[in-house]
Design a protein around this motif. Structure first.
Motif, PDB file in Angstrom:
ATOM      1  N   GLY A 101      44.466  46.854  37.889  1.00  0.00           N
ATOM      2  CA  GLY A 101      43.406  47.868  37.877  1.00  0.00           C
ATOM      3  C   GLY A 101      42.169  47.389  37.136  1.00  0.00           C
ATOM      4  O   GLY A 101      41.653  46.297  37.377  1.00  0.00           O
ATOM      5  N   ASP A 102      41.689  48.214  36.176  1.00  0.00           N
ATOM      6  CA  ASP A 102      40.463  47.917  35.419  1.00  0.00           C
ATOM      7  C   ASP A 102      40.617  46.704  34.502  1.00  0.00           C
ATOM      8  O   ASP A 102      39.632  46.109  34.087  1.00  0.00           O
ATOM      9  CB  ASP A 102      40.075  49.113  34.538  1.00  0.00           C
ATOM     10  CG  ASP A 102      39.733  50.338  35.358  1.00  0.00           C
ATOM     11  OD1 ASP A 102      39.555  50.191  36.579  1.00  0.00           O
ATOM     12  OD2 ASP A 102      39.662  51.428  34.776  1.00  0.00           O
ATOM     13  N   ARG A 103      41.843  46.347  34.163  1.00  0.00           N
ATOM     14  CA  ARG A 103      42.076  45.245  33.214  1.00  0.00           C
ATOM     15  C   ARG A 103      42.007  43.873  33.881  1.00  0.00           C
ATOM     16  O   ARG A 103      42.077  42.857  33.222  1.00  0.00           O
ATOM     17  CB  ARG A 103      43.438  45.412  32.532  1.00  0.00           C
ATOM     18  CG  ARG A 103      43.538  46.715  31.754  1.00  0.00           C
ATOM     19  CD  ARG A 103      44.948  47.006  31.313  1.00  0.00           C
ATOM     20  NE  ARG A 103      45.796  47.138  32.496  1.00  0.00           N
ATOM     21  CZ  ARG A 103      47.058  46.748  32.557  1.00  0.00           C
ATOM     22  NH1 ARG A 103      47.640  46.237  31.518  1.00  0.00           N
ATOM     23  NH2 ARG A 103      47.755  46.889  33.662  1.00  0.00           N
ATOM     24  N   VAL A 160      32.445  42.607  32.357  1.00  0.00           N
ATOM     25  CA  VAL A 160      32.805  43.933  31.853  1.00  0.00           C
ATOM     26  C   VAL A 160      31.748  44.412  30.856  1.00  0.00           C
ATOM     27  O   VAL A 160      31.268  43.642  30.030  1.00  0.00           O
ATOM     28  CB  VAL A 160      34.198  43.906  31.177  1.00  0.00           C
ATOM     29  CG1 VAL A 160      34.537  45.240  30.560  1.00  0.00           C
ATOM     30  CG2 VAL A 160      35.245  43.505  32.183  1.00  0.00           C
TER      31      VAL A 160
END
Length: 187
Positions: A101-103, A160
């Motif tokens: 996911g976002d990681r 990020v």
């Protein structure tokens, strides 16, 4: 697989329920004035990410599943699949990149991550808790802003965006907490 009572489910417990593997995300034990106590459990499907709210009474029996954890080295990404290698057997396994996911941006070449297996099927990837990143772009320090604990936006080398303290400048290495996706400390 061992069976446990419905009131023994804790956050992080993995159970087999409705023909699927589910991880308990939140557990709330309720004792109503009338009737027996129960556990209100929020479950997340480990295969497709669906969420489900279930109520388990203390006399309900559920099958607890134990996953095997293996530390594996990340090699490369190809066509949305992440390739990991077992350090002991040199066996390679492909895992769907969506599991992170976002990681995903925090996964670096050569990094050792923990892969959770159910039999031969990889279900989840856990990154190290803290990762070293470089600040690529941030705002300059403004005088007088250090009196309060303020943060400023920054872009890291992996793309990020996070908030960092005002004393950190461009091209500095920092440690980022991968679960919270926030600044932890200077490297």
């Amino acid at each position: 697989m061992p069976k446990i009572n419905g009131n023994e489910i804790k956050p992080g417990t993995i159970i087999e329920h409705d023909g699927g593997l589910w991880a308990s995300v939140k557990v709330n034990h309720v004792k109503p004035g009338k009737g027996g106590a129960f556990a209100q459990v929020e479950l997340k499907n480990l295969r497709d990410g669906r969420k489900l709210n279930e109520r388990f009474r203390s006399e309900d029996k559920v099958e607890k599943v134990e996953l095997e954890n293996k530390d594996q080295q990340f090699l490369y990404e190809t066509d949305g699949r992440l390739v990991f290698m077992d350090a002991e057997t040199y066996e390679q396994v492909e895992i769907d990149a969506d599991l992170l996911g976002d990681r995903r941006p925090f996964l670096q070449d050569g990094m050792t991550a923990t892969v959770n297996y159910f039999g031969e099927e990889p279900l989840n990837v856990s990154l190290p808790q803290k990762v070293k990143c470089k600040v690529v772009e941030t705002e300059p320090v403004q005088k007088g802003q250090t009196a309060t604990s303020s943060f400023k936006p920054a872009i890291l080398d992996n793309g990020v965006r996070i908030m960092i303290p005002p004393f950190i400048g461009p091209d500095e290495d920092i440690i980022v907490h991968t679960e919270l996706m926030e600044y932890s400390e200077r490297a």
